[in-house]
Design a protein around this motif. Structure first.
Motif, PDB file in Angstrom:
ATOM      1  N   TRP A 118       1.268  -1.241  -0.082  1.00  0.00           N
ATOM      2  CA  TRP A 118       0.015  -0.068   0.145  1.00  0.00           C
ATOM      3  C   TRP A 118       0.843   1.143   0.340  1.00  0.00           C
ATOM      4  N   GLN A 119       0.253   2.193  -0.306  1.00  0.00           N
ATOM      5  CA  GLN A 119       0.536   3.208  -0.018  1.00  0.00           C
ATOM      6  C   GLN A 119       1.248   3.632   1.413  1.00  0.00           C
ATOM      7  N   HIS A 120       2.927   4.784   1.128  1.00  0.00           N
ATOM      8  CA  HIS A 120       3.337   4.466   2.365  1.00  0.00           C
ATOM      9  C   HIS A 120       2.680   5.779   3.318  1.00  0.00           C
ATOM     10  N   SER A 121       2.518   5.727   4.306  1.00  0.00           N
ATOM     11  CA  SER A 121       1.543   7.231   5.371  1.00  0.00           C
ATOM     12  C   SER A 121       2.268   8.001   5.723  1.00  0.00           C
ATOM     13  N   ASN A 122       4.151   7.785   5.758  1.00  0.00           N
ATOM     14  CA  ASN A 122       3.980   9.304   5.815  1.00  0.00           C
ATOM     15  C   ASN A 122       4.520   9.803   4.150  1.00  0.00           C
ATOM     16  N   PRO A 123       4.608  11.070   4.477  1.00  0.00           N
ATOM     17  CA  PRO A 123       4.250  11.576   3.034  1.00  0.00           C
ATOM     18  C   PRO A 123       5.861  11.600   1.956  1.00  0.00           C
ATOM     19  N   LYS A 124       6.856  11.564   3.096  1.00  0.00           N
ATOM     20  CA  LYS A 124       8.519  12.070   2.269  1.00  0.00           C
ATOM     21  C   LYS A 124       9.009  10.851   1.713  1.00  0.00           C
ATOM     22  N   GLU A 125       7.968   9.244   2.280  1.00  0.00           N
ATOM     23  CA  GLU A 125       8.600   8.132   2.023  1.00  0.00           C
ATOM     24  C   GLU A 125       7.729   7.436   0.115  1.00  0.00           C
ATOM     25  N   SER A 127       5.616   6.942  -3.458  1.00  0.00           N
ATOM     26  CA  SER A 127       6.597   6.634  -4.255  1.00  0.00           C
ATOM     27  C   SER A 127       5.007   5.427  -5.083  1.00  0.00           C
ATOM     28  N   ALA A 128       5.329   6.462  -6.529  1.00  0.00           N
ATOM     29  CA  ALA A 128       5.202   5.214  -7.114  1.00  0.00           C
ATOM     30  C   ALA A 128       5.120   3.571  -7.611  1.00  0.00           C
ATOM     31  N   GLU A 129       5.814   3.113  -7.072  1.00  0.00           N
ATOM     32  CA  GLU A 129       7.016   2.173  -6.729  1.00  0.00           C
ATOM     33  C   GLU A 129       5.909   1.178  -6.110  1.00  0.00           C
ATOM     34  N   TYR A 130       4.713   2.006  -4.434  1.00  0.00           N
ATOM     35  CA  TYR A 130       4.541   1.253  -4.132  1.00  0.00           C
ATOM     36  C   TYR A 130       2.593   1.875  -4.232  1.00  0.00           C
ATOM     37  N   GLY A 131       1.387   0.772  -3.861  1.00  0.00           N
ATOM     38  CA  GLY A 131       0.204   1.320  -4.057  1.00  0.00           C
ATOM     39  C   GLY A 131      -0.909   0.684  -4.202  1.00  0.00           C
ATOM     40  N   GLY A 132      -0.126  -0.838  -4.609  1.00  0.00           N
ATOM     41  CA  GLY A 132      -1.700  -1.708  -5.528  1.00  0.00           C
ATOM     42  C   GLY A 132      -1.945  -3.104  -4.847  1.00  0.00           C
ATOM     43  N   ILE A 133      -2.189  -2.892  -3.554  1.00  0.00           N
ATOM     44  CA  ILE A 133      -2.168  -4.118  -3.302  1.00  0.00           C
ATOM     45  C   ILE A 133      -3.638  -4.323  -3.147  1.00  0.00           C
ATOM     46  N   LYS A 134      -5.191  -3.110  -3.177  1.00  0.00           N
ATOM     47  CA  LYS A 134      -6.000  -3.204  -3.147  1.00  0.00           C
ATOM     48  C   LYS A 134      -6.476  -3.425  -4.286  1.00  0.00           C
ATOM     49  N   THR A 135      -5.844  -3.160  -5.063  1.00  0.00           N
ATOM     50  CA  THR A 135      -6.560  -3.247  -6.390  1.00  0.00           C
ATOM     51  C   THR A 135      -6.171  -5.211  -6.788  1.00  0.00           C
ATOM     52  N   PHE A 136      -5.021  -5.548  -6.355  1.00  0.00           N
ATOM     53  CA  PHE A 136      -4.172  -6.503  -6.685  1.00  0.00           C
ATOM     54  C   PHE A 136      -5.604  -8.055  -5.935  1.00  0.00           C
ATOM     55  N   ASN A 137      -5.481  -7.027  -5.087  1.00  0.00           N
ATOM     56  CA  ASN A 137      -6.418  -8.138  -4.248  1.00  0.00           C
ATOM     57  C   ASN A 137      -8.053  -8.432  -4.676  1.00  0.00           C
ATOM     58  N   ASN A 138      -8.019  -7.382  -5.144  1.00  0.00           N
ATOM     59  CA  ASN A 138      -9.612  -7.201  -6.000  1.00  0.00           C
ATOM     60  C   ASN A 138      -9.632  -8.197  -6.852  1.00  0.00           C
TER      61      ASN A 138
END
Length: 429
Positions: A118-125, A127-138
Motif C-alpha cells: 500500500w502507499q506509505h503513510s509517511n508522505p516523504k516515503e 512513491s509510484a513504486e507502491y500502492g497496488g495491493i487493494k487492486t490486486f486483492n480485488n
C-alpha cells in the motif's frame, strides 16, 4: 577402508561415452515432457492487462467428481514449481490432503512490489513504486477465484501463501474481513514496510479464544507465520503483538527457521506451513497399530476431517488400513469393518474392500479375495484397481487369458483418468 578405484571409474566413463557416441541421442519421438501443472493467460478487466496464472491438479483428479481445497501462491513464477511439486509429493505419500494449487503470477519486479504494498503513510516515503495491493486483492478475490471455481472442482476451503512482500500481502488479506481465504501462510513477511504499520493493525483485532462454542469467521481462520535467520523483518514485533490475541487457540502458529536465510527459506517455510494446515495427517500401518482396534483407527480418520483441508480415505490410506487389519489380526472382523466403513466413509468402501482383497490374494486365500472383489463389483466398475485385483485373482486361479483382458481394461481406465506413469505401470501383471 574402501578406496576409490580411479582406473575402474575412468574406464566406465569412457565406455559410457563410446556407447552414447555409437547410439546417438534419443530422437524427439522418444521423449515425453514432465509437467507439474498448466499455465494460463487471460485479459483482466480489473487490472486492465493480460495476466498469467498456473494450476496444478491433484493426482487422480480426473477419476472422480470430488471437490478439493485450493492453495493460492503469490509471485508464482518464483514459487509455483516447488510449491506444486511438494504438495503433489506429500499428498502421494499420505502427509497432506490433495489440493488444487493456483499460482498467482506477478509479471516483473515492479509488478510484484506494486501489487503487494500500500502507499506509505509517511508522505516523504510515498512513491509510484507502491500502492497496488487493494487492486490486486480485488483482482484475486473477484476475478481470478471465480475463474478457478468455475473451471475446476473447488470447495470453500481456500489458503493463500506468500513469501517476503508476498507474505505482507497475506497478512493484509488476513485482516480483510471480506477475504475469501480461510488459511494464511505468511513466510518471512516484510512486516518492516511502512514503518511496521501492520503491527498496529494486528493489535486492534479482537482476542480469539478456542473456548467459545461458536467460533466466528475470524476464529475459524488459520494463520501461519515464519521467519528465517533475518534481520529487520519486523516479524518479532508482529509475533509479540499477535500472541495475546490468540489465547489457547490452535488456529495460529509461528515458526523460526534459524538455519535458513531470507533466500533459502522459501521451501522449508512452505513445508512447515503445510504441516500446520494438516498436523499428524496420515499414519502408516505400523502407526495405526498403536491406536488399537479398527474403531480407534476410524475415529482417528474422522478426527482429521476437522482439519483445514478435511480428510478422505485415499488409495494410500486404504492400502495402509488394509495392511493394519492384517497385521493387527482383525481379519475375522472384515465384515463388520466394511459395514462400519460403508456407514462412516462410504466413498472409500470399494477402495478398502479391494485392498483387503489384495491382502487375501497375497496369502493365497482366493475364495476370500473373490468374495470381496465380487461384493464391490458394481461400485468399482470404473476403478482400475478393481480390474487389477480381479485380473490377479484370475491369474492365481490359472486363467491367464481371462486375466489379460482385465489388465488391459485397468490400464485403459487409468490412462483415461490421467493417472501418473508410475501408477499405470503398477497395473501390469
Amino acid at each position: 577402508m574402501t578406496h576409490f578405484n580411479f582406473r575402474f571409474a575412468l574406464n566406465t566413463f569412457i565406455a559410457v561415452l563410446l556407447f552414447l557416441s555409437a547410439t546417438g541421442p534419443l530422437q524427439a519421438a522418444d521423449t515425453t515432457k514432465v509437467t507439474i501443472g498448466e499455465e494460463y493467460w487471460h485479459n483482466s478487466k480489473l487490472l486492465g492487462a493480460a495476466r498469467k496464472y498456473q494450476v496444478s491438479l491433484p493426482e487422480r483428479y480426473e477419476g472422480n467428481s470430488r471437490k478439493y481445497p485450493s492453495l493460492y501462491i503469490i509471485d508464482s513464477d518464483f514459487h509455483f514449481l516447488h510449491v506444486a511439486s511438494s504438495i503433489k509429493h506429500l499428498t502421494r505419500m499420505g502427509k497432506l490432503p490433495p489440493m488444487i494449487v493456483v499460482g498467482v503470477a506477478t509479471l516483473s519486479d515492479f509488478d510484484y512490489v506494486y501489487h503487494t504494498t500500500w502507499q506509505h503513510s509517511n508522505p516523504k516515503e510515498q512513491s509510484a513504486e507502491y500502492g497496488g495491493i487493494k487492486t490486486f486483492n480485488n483482482y484475486i478475490s473477484n476475478e481470478l477465484i471465480p475463474i478457478i471455481d468455475k473451471a475446476f472442482r473447488t470447495n470453500n476451503q481456500r489458503a493463500v501463501a506468500g513469501y517476503s512482500l508476498g507474505g505482507l500481502f497475506v497478512l493484509n488479506n488476513y485482516l480483510d474481513s471480506t477475504s475469501k481465504f480461510n488459511a494464511f501462510l505468511a513466510m518471512s513477511p516484510s512486516v518492516w514496510f511502512d514503518n511496521m504499520s501492520i503491527v498496529q493493525r494486528f493489535k486492534q483485532i479482537p482476542t480469539i479464544s478456542r473456548d467459545v462454542s461458536n467460533l466466528d469467521k475470524a476464529g475459524n481462520k488459520r494463520l501461519f507465520i515464519s521467519v528465517a535467520n533475518e534481520q529487520g523483518m519486523g516479524v518479532a514485533e508482529l509475533v509479540t503483538a499477535i500472541k495475546p490475541k490468540f489465547k489457547d487457540n490452535s488456529n495460529w502458529a509461528f515458526v523460526s527457521i534459524p538455519e535458513e536465510n531470507h533466500f533459502s527459506t522459501a521451501l522449508p517455510a512452505l513445508l512447515k506451513g503445510l504441516e500446520f494446515l494438516a498436523p499428524n495427517y496420515g499414519m502408516d500401518a505400523g502407526e495405526l497399530l498403536a491406536l488399537g482396534d479398527y474403531n480407534a483407527a476410524l475415529n482417528y480418520f474422522e478426527s482429521l476431517q476437522q482439519q483445514w483441508g478435511g480428510f478422505q480415505i485415499e488409495w494410500l490410506q486404504a492400502y495402509q488400513f488394509a495392511k493394519y487389519v492384517f497385521w493387527s489380526e482383525q481379519t475375522n472382523k472384515i465384515g463388520e469393518i466394511l459395514k462400519s466403513i460403508q456407514s462412516r466413509f462410504p466413498d472409500a468402501h470399494a477402495q478398502i474392500a479391494i485392498q483387503l482383497a489384495n491382502g487375501w490374494l497375497k496369502k493365497n486365500q482366493l475364495e476370500k479375495a473373490d468374495a470381496l472383489i465380487a461384493q464391490v463389483k458394481l461400485a468399482a466398475k470404473k476403478m482400475p484397481e478393481w480390474y487389477k485385483a480381479k485380473a490377479d485373482l484370475l491369474t492365481a486361479q490359472g486363467k491367464p487369458e481371462l486375466a489379460k483382458a482385465l489388465y488391459l481394461r485397468a490400464n485403459e481406465l487409468a490412462k483415461q483418468s490421467k493417472w501418473s506413469a508410475w501408477e499405470v505401470n503398477g497395473l501390469k501383471p
